[in-house]
Scaffold this motif. Structure first.
Motif, PDB file in Angstrom:
ATOM      1  N   GLU A 168      91.466   6.321 -92.233  1.00 38.55           N
ATOM      2  CA  GLU A 168      92.633   7.720 -91.944  1.00 38.55           C
ATOM      3  C   GLU A 168      93.830   7.686 -92.619  1.00 38.55           C
ATOM      4  OE1 GLU A 168      92.452  12.829 -91.400  1.00 38.55           O
ATOM      5  OE2 GLU A 168      93.001  11.183 -90.103  1.00 38.55           O
ATOM      6  N   GLU A 223      93.171  10.447 -80.095  1.00 40.67           N
ATOM      7  CA  GLU A 223      93.474  10.854 -81.594  1.00 40.67           C
ATOM      8  C   GLU A 223      94.511  11.688 -81.812  1.00 40.67           C
ATOM      9  OE1 GLU A 223      89.906  10.479 -84.173  1.00 40.67           O
ATOM     10  OE2 GLU A 223      89.949   8.582 -83.618  1.00 40.67           O
ATOM     11  N   GLN A 224      94.801  12.867 -81.706  1.00 41.62           N
ATOM     12  CA  GLN A 224      95.294  13.563 -82.456  1.00 41.62           C
ATOM     13  C   GLN A 224      97.071  13.947 -81.898  1.00 41.62           C
ATOM     14  OE1 GLN A 224      93.751  17.180 -83.312  1.00 41.62           O
ATOM     15  NE2 GLN A 224      92.731  15.112 -84.793  1.00 41.62           N
ATOM     16  N   ASP A 269      95.559   1.510 -82.968  1.00 39.85           N
ATOM     17  CA  ASP A 269      95.504   2.963 -83.197  1.00 39.85           C
ATOM     18  C   ASP A 269      95.873   2.896 -83.791  1.00 39.85           C
ATOM     19  OD1 ASP A 269      93.336   2.090 -80.435  1.00 39.85           O
ATOM     20  OD2 ASP A 269      95.446   2.427 -79.568  1.00 39.85           O
ATOM     21  N   TYR A 270      97.002   2.855 -84.110  1.00 44.41           N
ATOM     22  CA  TYR A 270      97.827   3.730 -84.828  1.00 44.41           C
ATOM     23  C   TYR A 270      98.445   3.145 -86.250  1.00 44.41           C
ATOM     24  CZ  TYR A 270     102.017   6.290 -85.159  1.00 44.41           C
ATOM     25  OH  TYR A 270     103.289   6.807 -85.974  1.00 44.41           O
ATOM     26  N   ASN A 310      89.425   5.785 -86.557  1.00 47.78           N
ATOM     27  CA  ASN A 310      89.308   6.875 -87.492  1.00 47.78           C
ATOM     28  C   ASN A 310      90.625   7.320 -87.720  1.00 47.78           C
ATOM     29  OD1 ASN A 310      86.220   7.352 -87.493  1.00 47.78           O
ATOM     30  ND2 ASN A 310      86.120   8.565 -86.958  1.00 47.78           N
ATOM     31  N   ASN A 311      91.932   7.246 -87.249  1.00 42.65           N
ATOM     32  CA  ASN A 311      92.981   7.418 -86.936  1.00 42.65           C
ATOM     33  C   ASN A 311      93.573   6.592 -87.899  1.00 42.65           C
ATOM     34  OD1 ASN A 311      93.440   9.130 -85.465  1.00 42.65           O
ATOM     35  ND2 ASN A 311      95.867   8.673 -84.126  1.00 42.65           N
ATOM     36  N   ARG A 314      97.964  11.623 -84.260  1.00 40.80           N
ATOM     37  CA  ARG A 314      98.213  11.651 -85.634  1.00 40.80           C
ATOM     38  C   ARG A 314      99.525  12.529 -85.477  1.00 40.80           C
ATOM     39  NH1 ARG A 314      93.924  13.593 -89.680  1.00 40.80           N
ATOM     40  NH2 ARG A 314      94.389  15.829 -90.244  1.00 40.80           N
TER      41      ARG A 314
END
Lengths: 112, 140
Positions: free
Chosen positions: A87, B35-36, A52-53, A83-84, B39
């Motif tokens: 990016e 996801e935010q 996820d990260y 997506n994360n 981030r």
């Protein structure tokens, strides 16, 4: 915590990190990946399905792992990034260096 | 609903995992897409790692505090540390370049922070570096 799942597929080492590679878990990933590479495989696929990260500490250990694989005559590429993660790979330019693939099978083919 | 969290962090890189865990819980409680939250957590990870690895390296009296707020559709944080004055916004970030042989990752963390945050402000006050950050929360 990352628990580094892995398997050998068609001679390639497929590493499947889960959840996060952050500053606190990157070292464990690097050590685990290095130990697995020492057993002989030269091609490495990072299967990011469950990831996820990833932070810059994670990028650093992927680069270290890739250099190790390349110096052994192989290479490293990345499959199934969310997506994360995509990016972060794009901002860092790692998507161009290593390539992103939609499946582990495609990733292994790309290393052939 | 808790819309603000205050944390005191130990001078230890393992704290990064606790910060991201806390942010994930905070985000879920505030209806922020995962996801935010991650981030925003990534930017905090990079900045806290820099503080612990450089500014406060080897310091027994290192103090780091973090407050996180959700207000007006924004995730906001203030990160403070008593390390030597260091403005991460003034630090040079080089565009990523080079192939696998020549590639370095130094400076990439701050490039990610600047890329992901909508607003960053630095000030030095009372012996502390104080960085405020804002990120607009996008719908899932």
């Amino acid at each position: 915590m990352t628990s580094l799942n892995h398997e050998i597929v068609n001679g390639a080492l497929v590493l499947k990190p889960s959840r996060r590679i952050d500053s606190s878990s990157a070292k464990a990933f690097e050590d685990d990946a290095a130990a697995l590479l020492d057993k002989g495989p030269k091609k490495v696929v990072i299967d990011a399905t469950d990831l996820d990260y990833i932070s810059s500490a994670g990028l650093r250990v992927i680069l270290t792992t890739a250099k190790k694989a390349k110096s052994a005559g192989g290479g490293l590429t990345i499959a199934c990034a969310k997506n994360n993660v995509k990016e972060v790979l794009a901002v860092s330019g790692f998507d161009n260096i290593f390539g992103l693939h939609d499946s582990v099978a495609q990733a292994i083919s790309a290393l052939a | 609903m808790i819309s603000r969290i205050d944390m005191a962090l130990a001078n230890d890189v393992q704290e990064v995992a606790r910060v991201i865990d806390t942010l994930e819980e905070f985000g879920a409680a505030n209806g922020i897409p995962a996801e935010q939250s991650l981030r925003f957590g990534l930017a905090l990870d990079e900045l806290i790692t820099n503080i612990i690895s450089y500014g406060l390296a080897g310091r027994g009296d290192g103090t780091i505090t973090l407050s996180i707020e959700h207000r007006g559709g924004m995730l906001c944080a203030e990160l403070a540390d008593n390390g030597p004055a260091f403005d991460p916004l003034a630090a040079e970030t080089v565009p990523p370049s080079g192939d696998i042989e020549t590639r370095e990752v130094g400076g990439l963390g701050l490039t990610l922070v600047k890329s992901f945050m909508d607003r960053l402000d630095y000030r030095r006050a009372d012996g502390f570096n104080r960085l405020t950050m804002e990120m607009k929360v996008k719908a899932a």
